[in-house]
Design a protein around this motif. Sequence first.
Motif, PDB file in Angstrom:
ATOM      1  N   THR A  47       0.833  -1.205   0.000  1.00 33.72           N
ATOM      2  CA  THR A  47       0.000   0.000   0.000  1.00 33.72           C
ATOM      3  C   THR A  47       0.867   1.254   0.000  1.00 33.72           C
ATOM      4  O   THR A  47       0.553   2.247  -0.686  1.00 33.72           O
ATOM      5  N   ASP A 168      -5.260  -1.273  -5.238  1.00 35.33           N
ATOM      6  CA  ASP A 168      -4.786  -1.897  -4.000  1.00 35.33           C
ATOM      7  C   ASP A 168      -5.735  -3.036  -3.619  1.00 35.33           C
ATOM      8  O   ASP A 168      -6.831  -2.794  -3.139  1.00 35.33           O
ATOM      9  N   GLU A 169      -5.314  -4.249  -3.867  1.00 39.77           N
ATOM     10  CA  GLU A 169      -6.116  -5.451  -3.617  1.00 39.77           C
ATOM     11  C   GLU A 169      -7.541  -5.317  -4.149  1.00 39.77           C
ATOM     12  O   GLU A 169      -8.514  -5.509  -3.416  1.00 39.77           O
TER      13      GLU A 169
END
Length: 236
Positions: A47, A168-169
Amino acid sequence: MSVVQFEAVDRIFRSGGAEVGALVGVNLQAERGELVVVMGASGSGKTTLLSIAGGLDRADRGRVTVLGEELGRLSERQLARMRLTAVGFVFQELNLLAELTLEENVALPLEGAGTGRHAARSAARAALARVGLDGMGRRFPDEISGGQQQRVAIARAVVGDRRLVLADEPTGSLDSETGVEIMKLLRTLCDNGATVLLSTHNPANAEFADRVVHLRDGRLERIEERAAPAGREAAR
Ligand SMILES: Nc1ncnc2c1ncn2[C@@H]1O[C@H](COP(=O)(O)OP(=O)(O)OP(=O)(O)O)[C@@H](O)[C@H]1O
Ligand SMILES: [Mg+2]
């Protein structure tokens, strides 16, 4: 010119007396049309890396260049402008505004950057069509599935002329089948000229990448190059 370039980037967090090297000596680049996947355990710096690439956070040392701009030289205002015009974000948790229609959600960054309402809405409809949601712009987020909501978030990330998507994911809260659909969509966007930097815990997502970057304790441990990523469009 690389779309994203990290040169010897450090990001050190200090809490109490302790220092945490969230990123240490990271070198990385992503070219136009590439899907770069960042993997690593929880706390490895994924992140942090995406936040710095998008100008939400700053490196303590080293150089970060995005679309030809060295981010360390930009003011907060210039970084904010870049986030509205050049870079799109997609997060794990769906981040649409419930009270706005899909079209309004997608048009937000353009309207924030000063594009007139009519042009912004028309660009939003085009972006929704690119992610397979043609004609659904009048619906509200709670009227569509989780996978469709993530498509809307991707449409918002690419709306207008934005060329870099930081994800992010993005499949973290989706079932595996829907996750594969989202990865295929991101692959197609790259094959059409976008650049995607995506973090994930899921090795299956790495199959779609041109390059897989493995982080460990903030350090870039290994880079895998993929000649033939899954889902790449045949005609290229
Ligand atoms: N604002 C902050 N203040 C202090 N430490 C931080 C901060 N943000 C991140 N860290 C630390 O930096 C390291 C990297 O965090 P980061 O969130 O980038 O990891 P991650 O790979 O995204 O983890 P996850 O898979 O759990 O999302 C961790 O040790 C984390 O505790
Ligand atoms: Mg994270």
